[in-house]
Design an enzyme around this catalytic site. Structure first.
Site, PDB file in Angstrom:
ATOM      1  N   GLU A  74       0.813  -1.098   0.171  1.00 23.71           N
ATOM      2  CA  GLU A  74       0.207   0.452   0.000  1.00 23.71           C
ATOM      3  C   GLU A  74       0.666   1.263  -0.276  1.00 23.71           C
ATOM      4  OE1 GLU A  74      -0.772  -2.245   1.634  1.00 23.71           O
ATOM      5  OE2 GLU A  74      -2.785  -3.209   1.510  1.00 23.71           O
ATOM      6  N   MET A 112      24.418   9.778   2.284  1.00 25.49           N
ATOM      7  CA  MET A 112      23.784  10.231   2.800  1.00 25.49           C
ATOM      8  C   MET A 112      24.197  10.828   4.423  1.00 25.49           C
ATOM      9  SD  MET A 112      23.504  14.186   2.057  1.00 25.49           S
ATOM     10  CE  MET A 112      21.719  14.332   1.254  1.00 25.49           C
ATOM     11  N   PHE A 122     -11.953  -7.586  13.626  1.00 28.68           N
ATOM     12  CA  PHE A 122     -10.907  -8.408  12.641  1.00 28.68           C
ATOM     13  C   PHE A 122     -10.060  -6.872  11.700  1.00 28.68           C
ATOM     14  CE2 PHE A 122      -9.436 -10.252   8.654  1.00 28.68           C
ATOM     15  CZ  PHE A 122      -7.988 -10.404   9.064  1.00 28.68           C
ATOM     16  N   GLN A 123      -9.002  -6.488  11.710  1.00 31.77           N
ATOM     17  CA  GLN A 123      -8.324  -5.620  10.497  1.00 31.77           C
ATOM     18  C   GLN A 123      -9.340  -4.384  11.057  1.00 31.77           C
ATOM     19  OE1 GLN A 123      -8.705  -7.594   6.882  1.00 31.77           O
ATOM     20  NE2 GLN A 123      -5.972  -8.263   7.364  1.00 31.77           N
ATOM     21  N   LYS A 169     -18.187  -1.013   5.509  1.00 32.98           N
ATOM     22  CA  LYS A 169     -18.091  -1.994   4.415  1.00 32.98           C
ATOM     23  C   LYS A 169     -19.691  -1.929   3.979  1.00 32.98           C
ATOM     24  CE  LYS A 169     -17.682  -7.028   3.201  1.00 32.98           C
ATOM     25  NZ  LYS A 169     -17.434  -8.500   4.006  1.00 32.98           N
TER      26      LYS A 169
HETATM   27  C1  LIG Z   1      17.916  14.534   2.333  1.00 32.16           C
HETATM   28  C2  LIG Z   1      17.527  16.484   1.525  1.00 32.16           C
HETATM   29  C3  LIG Z   1      18.129  17.155   1.681  1.00 32.16           C
HETATM   30  C4  LIG Z   1      16.952  18.954   1.403  1.00 32.16           C
HETATM   31  N1  LIG Z   1      17.940  19.453   0.874  1.00 32.16           N
HETATM   32  C5  LIG Z   1      17.956  19.993  -0.109  1.00 32.16           C
HETATM   33  C6  LIG Z   1      17.989  21.801  -0.507  1.00 32.16           C
HETATM   34  O1  LIG Z   1      19.312  21.856  -0.423  1.00 32.16           O
HETATM   35  N2  LIG Z   1      16.969  22.843  -0.504  1.00 32.16           N
HETATM   36  C7  LIG Z   1      16.277  22.235  -0.741  1.00 32.16           C
HETATM   37  O2  LIG Z   1      15.732  23.960  -0.997  1.00 32.16           O
HETATM   38  N3  LIG Z   1      15.435  21.702  -0.297  1.00 32.16           N
HETATM   39  C8  LIG Z   1      16.004  20.993   0.107  1.00 32.16           C
HETATM   40  N4  LIG Z   1      14.801  19.620   1.065  1.00 32.16           N
HETATM   41  C9  LIG Z   1      13.927  19.921   0.720  1.00 32.16           C
HETATM   42  C10 LIG Z   1      13.382  20.568   2.041  1.00 32.16           C
HETATM   43  O3  LIG Z   1      13.247  19.104   3.174  1.00 32.16           O
HETATM   44  C11 LIG Z   1      12.184  21.192   1.661  1.00 32.16           C
HETATM   45  O4  LIG Z   1      11.164  19.805   1.876  1.00 32.16           O
HETATM   46  C12 LIG Z   1      11.938  21.560   0.554  1.00 32.16           C
HETATM   47  O5  LIG Z   1      12.807  23.080   0.582  1.00 32.16           O
HETATM   48  C13 LIG Z   1      11.130  22.890   0.201  1.00 32.16           C
HETATM   49  O6  LIG Z   1      10.075  23.105  -0.658  1.00 32.16           O
HETATM   50  P1  LIG Z   1       9.516  24.321  -0.480  1.00 32.16           P
HETATM   51  O7  LIG Z   1       9.808  25.714   0.047  1.00 32.16           O
HETATM   52  O8  LIG Z   1       9.757  24.818  -2.127  1.00 32.16           O
HETATM   53  O9  LIG Z   1       7.832  24.015  -0.317  1.00 32.16           O
HETATM   54  P2  LIG Z   1       6.841  23.432  -0.444  1.00 32.16           P
HETATM   55  O10 LIG Z   1       7.084  22.359   0.437  1.00 32.16           O
HETATM   56  O11 LIG Z   1       6.467  22.500  -2.356  1.00 32.16           O
HETATM   57  O12 LIG Z   1       5.744  24.041  -0.370  1.00 32.16           O
HETATM   58  C14 LIG Z   1       5.127  24.912  -0.916  1.00 32.16           C
HETATM   59  C15 LIG Z   1       4.927  26.441  -0.660  1.00 32.16           C
HETATM   60  O13 LIG Z   1       3.865  26.963  -1.553  1.00 32.16           O
HETATM   61  C16 LIG Z   1       2.729  26.922  -1.734  1.00 32.16           C
HETATM   62  N5  LIG Z   1       1.256  26.853  -2.379  1.00 32.16           N
HETATM   63  C17 LIG Z   1       1.237  26.002  -2.076  1.00 32.16           C
HETATM   64  N6  LIG Z   1      -0.144  25.953  -3.477  1.00 32.16           N
HETATM   65  C18 LIG Z   1       0.358  27.718  -3.856  1.00 32.16           C
HETATM   66  C19 LIG Z   1      -0.470  28.172  -4.762  1.00 32.16           C
HETATM   67  N7  LIG Z   1      -1.040  27.616  -6.142  1.00 32.16           N
HETATM   68  N8  LIG Z   1       0.245  29.441  -4.592  1.00 32.16           N
HETATM   69  C20 LIG Z   1       0.788  30.019  -3.663  1.00 32.16           C
HETATM   70  N9  LIG Z   1       1.946  29.174  -3.045  1.00 32.16           N
HETATM   71  C21 LIG Z   1       1.414  27.927  -2.595  1.00 32.16           C
HETATM   72  C22 LIG Z   1       2.257  25.850   0.096  1.00 32.16           C
HETATM   73  O14 LIG Z   1       1.595  27.188   1.290  1.00 32.16           O
HETATM   74  C23 LIG Z   1       3.714  26.223   1.122  1.00 32.16           C
HETATM   75  O15 LIG Z   1       4.253  27.155   1.472  1.00 32.16           O
HETATM   76  C24 LIG Z   1      15.829  18.102   0.776  1.00 32.16           C
HETATM   77  C25 LIG Z   1      15.285  17.013   1.612  1.00 32.16           C
HETATM   78  C26 LIG Z   1      16.009  16.110   1.229  1.00 32.16           C
HETATM   79  C27 LIG Z   1      14.992  15.108   1.782  1.00 32.16           C
HETATM   80  C1  LIG Z   2      12.791   5.551   5.982  1.00 33.25           C
HETATM   81  C2  LIG Z   2      13.626   6.437   5.589  1.00 33.25           C
HETATM   82  N1  LIG Z   2      14.479   6.027   6.569  1.00 33.25           N
HETATM   83  C3  LIG Z   2      15.665   6.466   6.558  1.00 33.25           C
HETATM   84  C4  LIG Z   2      15.844   7.331   6.588  1.00 33.25           C
HETATM   85  C5  LIG Z   2      17.267   8.221   7.049  1.00 33.25           C
HETATM   86  N2  LIG Z   2      18.304   8.873   5.319  1.00 33.25           N
HETATM   87  C6  LIG Z   2      18.389   9.265   4.900  1.00 33.25           C
HETATM   88  S1  LIG Z   2      19.699   9.086   3.356  1.00 33.25           S
HETATM   89  C7  LIG Z   2      19.928   7.952   3.774  1.00 33.25           C
HETATM   90  C8  LIG Z   2      20.925   6.950   2.634  1.00 33.25           C
HETATM   91  C9  LIG Z   2      20.473   6.783   1.900  1.00 33.25           C
HETATM   92  O1  LIG Z   2      21.313   5.618   1.252  1.00 33.25           O
HETATM   93  P1  LIG Z   2      20.942   5.095  -0.632  1.00 33.25           P
HETATM   94  O2  LIG Z   2      19.349   5.344  -1.069  1.00 33.25           O
HETATM   95  O3  LIG Z   2      21.935   4.959  -0.948  1.00 33.25           O
HETATM   96  O4  LIG Z   2      21.160   7.138  -0.491  1.00 33.25           O
HETATM   97  P2  LIG Z   2      22.476   7.621  -0.869  1.00 33.25           P
HETATM   98  O5  LIG Z   2      22.847   8.554  -0.374  1.00 33.25           O
HETATM   99  O6  LIG Z   2      23.640   6.610  -0.884  1.00 33.25           O
HETATM  100  O7  LIG Z   2      22.423   8.251  -2.443  1.00 33.25           O
HETATM  101  C10 LIG Z   2      19.000   6.714   5.484  1.00 33.25           C
HETATM  102  C11 LIG Z   2      18.919   6.201   5.458  1.00 33.25           C
HETATM  103  C12 LIG Z   2      14.708   7.832   5.497  1.00 33.25           C
HETATM  104  N3  LIG Z   2      15.221   9.352   4.751  1.00 33.25           N
HETATM  105  N4  LIG Z   2      13.965   7.923   5.205  1.00 33.25           N
END
Ligand SMILES: Cc1cc2nc3c(=O)[nH]c(=O)nc-3n(C[C@H](O)[C@H](O)[C@H](O)COP(=O)(O)OP(=O)(O)OC[C@H]3O[C@@H](n4cnc5c(N)ncnc54)[C@H](O)[C@@H]3O)c2cc1C
Ligand SMILES: Cc1ncc(C[n+]2csc(CCOP(=O)(O)OP(=O)(O)O)c2C)c(N)n1
Ligand SMILES: [Mg+2]
Lengths: 592, 195
Positions: A50, A479, A112-113, A162
């Site tokens: 799912e 990472m 159940f479930q 259901k």
């Molecule tokens: C490993 C990892 C590393 C990351 N590193 C970075 C990084 O280096 N740089 C980075 O930027 N992010 C990074 N992120 C992502 C970060 O965590 C956020 O998800 C991201 O920065 C949010 O983007 P955003 O501000 O565009 O918001 P979003 O989550 O896209 O939110 C959208 C915003 O727009 C608004 N909105 C929605 N619809 C409308 C509309 N029609 N009109 C006006 N407003 C609207 C919403 O209210 C909200 O405030 C990383 C994530 C991970 C997992």
């Molecule tokens: C479901 C979940 N568990 C744990 C993490 C924490 N986490 C962030 S990046 C990462 C490693 C990802 O490894 P891989 O997919 O091999 O990517 P790589 O960084 O090696 O490119 C982990 C464990 C996460 N983001 N999501």
């Protein structure tokens, strides 16, 4: 004529224009599946888990801009889909999730479930409904789609017991909805927009900070007009990638923790930050108290709670990006005079200086190991003419894809930003492929992440969703390893995966195509073969395991203080060969 | 880098993060749909985002399809702004008023069951009288006293009754309503009934 709840549900989905749903059956939803089986308008993609169904619906939604739909059973079906709901909630993805529930007479009896689907999903949905009476079903579905897709989009759950799916009622689909407590604001306040226009005209060092909101509101055209008219550089968040053409001369690329040097310097030193549909996430701001310390801030966002949540805003504008940018452009068109290029020359000189000082870069490995950045760069260059959709998992490979895959248009980018859900990539790519059967859909995956939803390869093969999965196989939770190398003196606690399955054989076991690029010299040929294959493909690319992703702003650091390469201590340690366990060292990892 | 230092010539402009001021008590009046699950949505919002709830009361309104909640909370300006916005964002919330933005009156009722030894019974009644409280139940060894007022008044009577021995204390939590703006009496000519 009276219809059963199951038939009503299907009629409602048809009325909403749903063509595909992602689903996995169970006891309480058997009637719904039975009715789905007897019709042809809606295709049912049977997933293997799912969570996969939820992420597929997300991928479908992100690529089409319409609500994605998934259908799960009660209890474990519901708990399995929670991660996807939480992911969609964080990233504002429009989703309608239909969950089965035990019969109304059994609710609360530990049947159940049985699970409290409403309680479980409340903190990770925009809204949820329990339908207790079949007569309310059609209105509820109408409201669910309305809430999911309007305002700030998000996931909505409809829990159907259901007996409600079996009971009969007269069917009419409501033509409109009115929810008195829910009235999103689309048009921005005109006076505020005028203030914004004046601030833009006055600014010497303005920057656009654009996010996912621009993609949701389909405002890419308006944004392009604004940027070109005013010659303002554009920083994108991870979620905003594609909102502005990545190769455009005004594009600074991604900002934030792993953003480009110039994107982060520009926002830090700017005197006016124009935030459009972005939410000042901590991965973008770094240390909030020192985010853009010299700037006035304009914030355009449809959700009032995003404004002034993390940061002080001088000119807040609540409204839809498209509507507000249109209005803003109209004012600016009348006021912009003189050559904006000349006007902005000092600012652009500064920006070009930053760009040249530290462009995105990587070194090829002297021993010929494949560098992960190189794989993404080649993948981009080899496929960009086909306007592909690109999904990622979570980790280093995700950041490198964000940096090197320069998207030209919105709705091509499927990534998990807010929740950072490993295992998102493959199912999300499949969801997009289900919406666009003829398009090229890529998934750049990590060897760790891919194993979190690997089972969906079976779905890809059976449901003929020919996604191309490129695994950047560094044999690490890369990472995590990077943070350990930088902040934990290289102690690789549970980040070394030691053994991964043979992904080529695994692909074949699923009935997909498995390819491997073992040498740098093979890379192009293998990638070309992958993207010209008609079946689902997994490409295993063993990459240099110790590559780190830069630039990097350490958590809580300031945006202008980026780490740009391995610090000297780390270089020294690597030269001596890091230890990953009693009998492992750098060489054994490299040769494993 | 030369350009960078040139740009640094400007001074830091004030605070960037919204100032964290002093936490203040706010009374927020929330009109919600009178539907199953609404209370848990509101309570979940407060617990999920770490906002304080000092008290919360809910009751039906004149319109049976709506309920009225009075929430007593506290936080600095930025937090209270978020609380109001987040409440407004809930789909079942119809209207949110931060009563602190204008003048309001608030009341709370307490039911206080006091142990009364024979010699204390008169004292208990006297205290109740001073606070215009009512005795609503009585047994040979207890009185149950009902008192309504602002929190200060309630604290005061509780303090006085405590030495007699409070067996049980139940408080309703506060309810509050905005004061109607006072208009100068002359400037409002009375409208004719037929107009
Ligand atoms: C490993 C990892 C590393 C990351 N590193 C970075 C990084 O280096 N740089 C980075 O930027 N992010 C990074 N992120 C992502 C970060 O965590 C956020 O998800 C991201 O920065 C949010 O983007 P955003 O501000 O565009 O918001 P979003 O989550 O896209 O939110 C959208 C915003 O727009 C608004 N909105 C929605 N619809 C409308 C509309 N029609 N009109 C006006 N407003 C609207 C919403 O209210 C909200 O405030 C990383 C994530 C991970 C997992
Ligand atoms: C479901 C979940 N568990 C744990 C993490 C924490 N986490 C962030 S990046 C990462 C490693 C990802 O490894 P891989 O997919 O091999 O990517 P790589 O960084 O090696 O490119 C982990 C464990 C996460 N983001 N999501
Ligand atoms: Mg890895």
């Amino acid at each position: 004529m009276k219809l059963t709840g199951s038939e009503i549900l299907i009629e409602c989905l048809k009325a909403e224009g749903v063509k595909t749903i992602f689903a996995l059956p169970g006891g309480v939803v058997l009637k719904i599946f039975d009715m789905l089986h007897q019709q042809k308008d809606i295709e049912v993609v049977l997933t293997r888990h799912e969570q996969g169904a939820g992420h597929m619906a997300e991928g479908y939604a992100k690529a089409t801009g319409k609500a994605g739909v998934c259908l799960v059973t009660s209890g474990p079906g519901m708990t399995n889909v929670i991660t996807a709901l939480a992911d969609a909630y964080m990233d504002s993805v429009p989703l309608v999730c239909i969950s089965g529930q035990v019969s109304t007479s059994l609710i609360g009896n530990d049947a159940f479930q049985e699970a409290d689907n409403i309680g479980l999903s409340r903190p990770c949905t925009k809204y949820n409904f329990l339908v207790k009476d079949v007569n309310d079903l059609a209105t509820t579905i109408k409201e669910a789609f309305y809430i999911a897709t309007t305002g700030r989009p998000g996931p909505v759950l409809v829990d159907i017991p259901k007996d409600v799916s079996m009971a009969k009622a007269e069917f009419t689909y409501p033509s409109s909805v009115a929810i008195r407590g829910y009235n999103p604001t689309y048009e921005g306040n005109k006076w505020q927009i005028k203030q914004a226009a004046e601030a833009i005209m006055k600014a010497k060092k303005p920057i656009l900070y654009v996010g996912g909101g621009v993609v949701f509101s389909q405002a890419a055209k308006e944004l392009l007009e604004l940027a070109e008219m005013t010659q303002i550089p554009v920083d994108m968040t991870l979620m905003g990638l594609g909102a502005f053409p990545g190769e455009h001369p005004l594009s600074m690329g991604m900002m934030g923790m792993h953003g480009t040097y110039c994107a982060n310097m520009a926002v830090h030193y700017s005197d006016l930050v124009i935030a459009v549909g972005a939410r000042f996430d901590d991965r973008v701001t770094g240390k909030v108290s020192e985010f853009c310390p010299f700037a006035k801030v304009i914030h355009i966002d449809i959700d009032p709670t995003s404004i002034r949540k993390n940061i002080h805003v001088d000119i807040p504008i609540v409204g839809d990006c498209k509507a507000v940018l249109r209005e803003l452009n109209q004012i600016l068109r009348a006021t912009v005079n003189g050559n904006q290029k000349d006007l902005r020359k000092p600012w652009w000189n500064q920006i070009r200086e930053w760009q040249q000082a530290h462009p995105l870069a990587y070194q090829q490995d002297p021993d010929g190991a494949i560098k992960p950045q190189h794989v993404v760069k080649r993948l981009y260059e080899l496929t960009k003419d086909r306007d592909p959709i690109v999904a990622t998992d979570v980790g280093q490979h995700q950041m490198w894809t964000a940096q090197y895959f320069k998207l030209a248009r919105p709705n091509r980018w499927l990534t998990s930003g807010g929740l950072g859900t490993m295992g998102f990539g493959l199912p999300a790519a499949m969801g997009a492929q289900a919406a666009f059967r003829d398009r090229l859909v890529l998934c750049v995956a990590g060897d760790g992440s891919i194993q979190m939803n690997m089972q969906e390869m079976a779905t890809a093969v059976v449901s003929k969703l020919p996604v191309k999965v490129i695994i950047l196989n560094n044999r690490f939770h890369g990472m995590v390893r990077q943070w350990q190398d930088l902040f934990y003196e290289g102690r690789y606690a549970s980040s070394y995966l030691e053994t991964t399955p043979d992904f080529v054989k695994l692909a074949e076991a699923y009935g997909a195509v498995g390819l491997r690029a073992s040498k740098l010299g093979d890379l192009d040929a293998v990638l070309k073969e992958a993207v010209s294959t008609e079946k689902p493909v997994i490409v295993d690319v063993p990459t240099y395991p110790f590559e780190n992703c830069y630039p990097m702003i350490p958590a809580g650091g300031c945006n202008h203080e980026m780490i740009l390469e391995d610090p000297p201590e780390l270089k020294q340690r690597m030269a001596g060969g890091p230890s990953v366990g009693s009998d492992e060292n750098k060489d054994t990892i490299l040769t494993a | 880098m030369t350009g960078e230092t040139a740009l640094l010539g400007r001074t830091l402009r004030g605070y960037r993060v919204c100032a964290r001021g002093n936490a203040m008590e706010h009374i927020i009046s929330v009109t919600v749909e009178n539907k199953f699950g609404v209370l848990s949505r509101v309570a979940g919002l407060f617990s999920g985002r770490g906002f304080n709830i000092e008290s919360l009361s809910v009751a039906p309104t004149l319109d049976p399809s709506m309920s009225q909640m009075t929430i007593v909370t506290s936080g600095d300006e930025r937090i209270v702004e978020q609380i109001v916005k987040q409440l407004n964002k809930l789909i079942d919330v119809i209207k949110v008023v931060d009563l602190n933005e204008s003048d309001f009156v608030s009341r709370e009722t307490a039911l206080i069951k006091v142990h009364t030894k024979a010699e204390d019974r008169a004292e208990a009644l006297r205290i109740a009288d001073i606070f215009r409280a009512n005795v609503i139940d009585s047994t040979p060894s207890t009185y149950t006293i009902e008192v309504t007022g602002d929190p200060k008044k309630l604290e005061a009577i509780i303090n006085l009754l405590q030495p007699l021995g409070i067996k049980e204390l139940i408080r309703t939590g506060r309810v509050a309503i905005a004061r109607e703006a006072i208009r100068p009496a002359v400037s409002q000519p009375k409208k004719l009934a037929r107009e």
